[in-house]
Write a protein that holds these residues in place. Structure first.
Motif, PDB file in Angstrom:
ATOM      1  N   ARG A   1       0.843  -1.194   0.000  1.00 53.98           N
ATOM      2  CA  ARG A   1       0.000   0.000   0.000  1.00 53.98           C
ATOM      3  C   ARG A   1       0.877   1.242   0.000  1.00 53.98           C
ATOM      4  N   SER A   2       0.231   2.392  -0.222  1.00 51.17           N
ATOM      5  CA  SER A   2       0.988   3.634  -0.336  1.00 51.17           C
ATOM      6  C   SER A   2       0.265   4.775   0.367  1.00 51.17           C
ATOM      7  N   PHE A   3       1.004   5.538   1.162  1.00 50.50           N
ATOM      8  CA  PHE A   3       0.500   6.771   1.763  1.00 50.50           C
ATOM      9  C   PHE A   3       1.230   7.939   1.111  1.00 50.50           C
ATOM     10  N   ILE A   4       0.471   8.739   0.384  1.00 49.62           N
ATOM     11  CA  ILE A   4       1.010   9.883  -0.348  1.00 49.62           C
ATOM     12  C   ILE A   4       0.398  11.151   0.228  1.00 49.62           C
ATOM     13  N   VAL A   5       1.222  12.151   0.483  1.00 43.57           N
ATOM     14  CA  VAL A   5       0.718  13.445   0.947  1.00 43.57           C
ATOM     15  C   VAL A   5       0.528  14.348  -0.263  1.00 43.57           C
ATOM     16  N   ALA A   6      -0.689  14.863  -0.432  1.00 47.08           N
ATOM     17  CA  ALA A   6      -0.983  15.793  -1.525  1.00 47.08           C
ATOM     18  C   ALA A   6      -0.587  17.204  -1.098  1.00 47.08           C
ATOM     19  N   PHE A   7       0.295  17.830  -1.891  1.00 41.12           N
ATOM     20  CA  PHE A   7       0.768  19.178  -1.595  1.00 41.12           C
ATOM     21  C   PHE A   7       0.727  20.013  -2.881  1.00 41.12           C
ATOM     22  N   ASP A   8      -0.315  19.776  -3.679  1.00 38.64           N
ATOM     23  CA  ASP A   8      -0.438  20.417  -4.984  1.00 38.64           C
ATOM     24  C   ASP A   8      -1.543  21.463  -5.033  1.00 38.64           C
ATOM     25  N   HIS A   9      -1.990  21.934  -3.861  1.00 38.94           N
ATOM     26  CA  HIS A   9      -3.162  22.800  -3.794  1.00 38.94           C
ATOM     27  C   HIS A   9      -2.892  24.253  -4.172  1.00 38.94           C
ATOM     28  N   GLY A  10      -1.627  24.667  -4.094  1.00 38.01           N
ATOM     29  CA  GLY A  10      -1.319  26.076  -4.234  1.00 38.01           C
ATOM     30  C   GLY A  10      -1.641  26.679  -5.583  1.00 38.01           C
ATOM     31  N   MET A  11      -1.821  25.865  -6.607  1.00 34.18           N
ATOM     32  CA  MET A  11      -2.120  26.374  -7.941  1.00 34.18           C
ATOM     33  C   MET A  11      -3.626  26.438  -8.216  1.00 34.18           C
ATOM     34  N   SER A  12      -4.435  25.735  -7.397  1.00 33.68           N
ATOM     35  CA  SER A  12      -5.865  25.622  -7.700  1.00 33.68           C
ATOM     36  C   SER A  12      -6.775  26.149  -6.603  1.00 33.68           C
ATOM     37  N   LEU A  13      -6.228  26.399  -5.417  1.00 34.53           N
ATOM     38  CA  LEU A  13      -7.035  26.859  -4.290  1.00 34.53           C
ATOM     39  C   LEU A  13      -6.320  27.997  -3.570  1.00 34.53           C
ATOM     40  N   PRO A  14      -7.072  28.956  -3.011  1.00 34.64           N
ATOM     41  CA  PRO A  14      -6.431  29.973  -2.171  1.00 34.64           C
ATOM     42  C   PRO A  14      -5.973  29.333  -0.862  1.00 34.64           C
ATOM     43  N   LEU A  15      -4.721  29.585  -0.469  1.00 32.04           N
ATOM     44  CA  LEU A  15      -4.178  29.009   0.753  1.00 32.04           C
ATOM     45  C   LEU A  15      -3.856  30.108   1.754  1.00 32.04           C
ATOM     46  N   ASP A  16      -3.979  29.778   3.016  1.00 30.74           N
ATOM     47  CA  ASP A  16      -3.737  30.719   4.107  1.00 30.74           C
ATOM     48  C   ASP A  16      -2.256  31.097   4.148  1.00 30.74           C
ATOM     49  N   PRO A  17      -1.915  32.390   4.036  1.00 28.62           N
ATOM     50  CA  PRO A  17      -0.510  32.789   4.120  1.00 28.62           C
ATOM     51  C   PRO A  17       0.150  32.385   5.436  1.00 28.62           C
ATOM     52  N   ALA A  18      -0.674  32.126   6.461  1.00 28.28           N
ATOM     53  CA  ALA A  18      -0.126  31.728   7.754  1.00 28.28           C
ATOM     54  C   ALA A  18       0.581  30.377   7.694  1.00 28.28           C
ATOM     55  N   LEU A  19       0.369  29.618   6.616  1.00 26.19           N
ATOM     56  CA  LEU A  19       1.082  28.352   6.461  1.00 26.19           C
ATOM     57  C   LEU A  19       2.583  28.572   6.294  1.00 26.19           C
ATOM     58  N   GLY A  20       2.957  29.772   5.874  1.00 30.02           N
ATOM     59  CA  GLY A  20       4.369  30.114   5.802  1.00 30.02           C
ATOM     60  C   GLY A  20       5.058  29.606   4.553  1.00 30.02           C
ATOM     61  N   ASN A  21       6.369  29.477   4.643  1.00 32.76           N
ATOM     62  CA  ASN A  21       7.203  29.072   3.515  1.00 32.76           C
ATOM     63  C   ASN A  21       6.855  27.657   3.085  1.00 32.76           C
ATOM     64  N   PRO A  22       6.423  27.457   1.838  1.00 34.73           N
ATOM     65  CA  PRO A  22       5.989  26.119   1.428  1.00 34.73           C
ATOM     66  C   PRO A  22       7.128  25.102   1.391  1.00 34.73           C
ATOM     67  N   VAL A  23       8.345  25.547   1.123  1.00 32.21           N
ATOM     68  CA  VAL A  23       9.464  24.604   1.093  1.00 32.21           C
ATOM     69  C   VAL A  23       9.747  24.089   2.502  1.00 32.21           C
ATOM     70  N   ARG A  24       9.665  24.979   3.501  1.00 29.45           N
ATOM     71  CA  ARG A  24       9.863  24.528   4.887  1.00 29.45           C
ATOM     72  C   ARG A  24       8.772  23.528   5.288  1.00 29.45           C
ATOM     73  N   LEU A  25       7.547  23.799   4.843  1.00 33.81           N
ATOM     74  CA  LEU A  25       6.453  22.878   5.161  1.00 33.81           C
ATOM     75  C   LEU A  25       6.657  21.548   4.444  1.00 33.81           C
ATOM     76  N   LEU A  26       7.120  21.603   3.224  1.00 37.78           N
ATOM     77  CA  LEU A  26       7.394  20.383   2.470  1.00 37.78           C
ATOM     78  C   LEU A  26       8.483  19.553   3.146  1.00 37.78           C
TER      79      LEU A  26
END
Length: 275
Positions: free
Chosen positions: A19-44
């Motif tokens: 089985r596979s557990f994949i984290v989806a982190f592709d939302h930034g191009m299609s949905l407005p995201l909260d700036p409070a999430l901070g630097n996306p590379v750090r979150l990645l």
């Protein structure tokens, strides 16, 4: 399936659980995201530290964060190959659309181990679905020539759908993806195990992975995830329920355990037994 496709697809699945557990982190191009999430590379980087089997992301983020994947045992980068507006306000104002935004050759050059594309059922403009099917068929052909597996995300997110988890309509979209040559399907858990089993059966022998959707109650989402695995899903592709959580590390651990063991937390299991 060519050797390259089968090798790369196999790297997404755990050798023990299959089985596979994949984290989806592709939302930034299609949905407005909260700036409070901070630097996306750090979150990645934080997501990758939780050791999911893969991370789904867009090409700009993969180009910025190649170091996250450049080590033995790192999650497999799965590249989002296309774009569609997912924000409801944008759909209403600008209309529905679907476009490919990267080529198989570019995906390989960026280091992707697989690509993910949309097949969206029942948009308001019927021609959009026809175009989506035709362009997807061509993309799968090109990806397979390059040795890249294609995960097709099958949804009922078109504006004509009142019930985005209608199991009959969803099964039709999933079957279409399988008939076009998808190597795996990403789709909804419809909330009923028997109905989900029928959706999974209708695509034949390719893996079905369950999407997470909007952030919900932690326990309810964990229960639904475990039910999806119990229905025969070969994994989870969850995003906002991971990286929008108060306890990101805990969510990563929970969904990884559910994926590979099929069990939610002991507390949830205890509550289920008492009900």
């Amino acid at each position: 399936m060519t050797d390259g496709v089968s090798i790369r697809l196999g790297r997404l699945f755990d050798a023990a659980s299959n089985r596979s557990f994949i984290v989806a982190f592709d939302h930034g191009m299609s949905l407005p995201l909260d700036p409070a999430l901070g630097n996306p590379v750090r979150l990645l980087e934080r997501i990758a530290a939780g050791n999911p089997d893969g991370i789904l992301l867009n090409k700009g983020m993969l180009a910025q964060a190649g170091h996250v994947f450049a080590r033995r045992g790192a999650p497999v980068p799965v590249l989002r190959a296309d774009w569609t507006p997912l924000d409801a306000a944008m759909k209403q104002e600008q209309g529905e659309a679907h476009r490919f935004v990267t080529t198989p050759a570019e995906a390989l050059a960026l280091g992707a181990g697989a690509v993910c594309t949309f097949l969206i059922g029942r948009p308001r403009a019927a021609g959009m679905y026809y175009d989506n099917v035709a362009s997807l068929a061509g993309y799968i052909e090109g990806a397979h020539r390059a040795g890249l597996p294609v995960i097709v995300e099958c949804t009922l997110w078109g504006l004509r759908n009142e019930d985005q988890k209608d199991p009959v309509l969803l099964a039709q979209v999933c079957r279409t993806a399988a008939e076009l040559g998808a190597d795996a399907v990403k789709t909804e858990y419809v909330g009923d195990r028997r109905a989900e089993e029928k959706i999974i059966a209708c695509v034949g022998n390719i893996p079905v992975l369950t999407l997470g959707g909007a952030k919900g109650d932690d326990d309810a989402v964990a229960r639904a995830a475990a039910e999806a695995i119990g229905s025969g899903a070969r994994g989870l592709i969850f995003g906002r329920n991971v990286w929008q959580a108060d306890d990101i590390d805990g969510r990563l651990e929970t969904f990884s355990r559910i994926t590979h063991s099929g069990r939610p937390s002991r507390r949830i299991e205890s509550e289920r037994g008492e009900s």
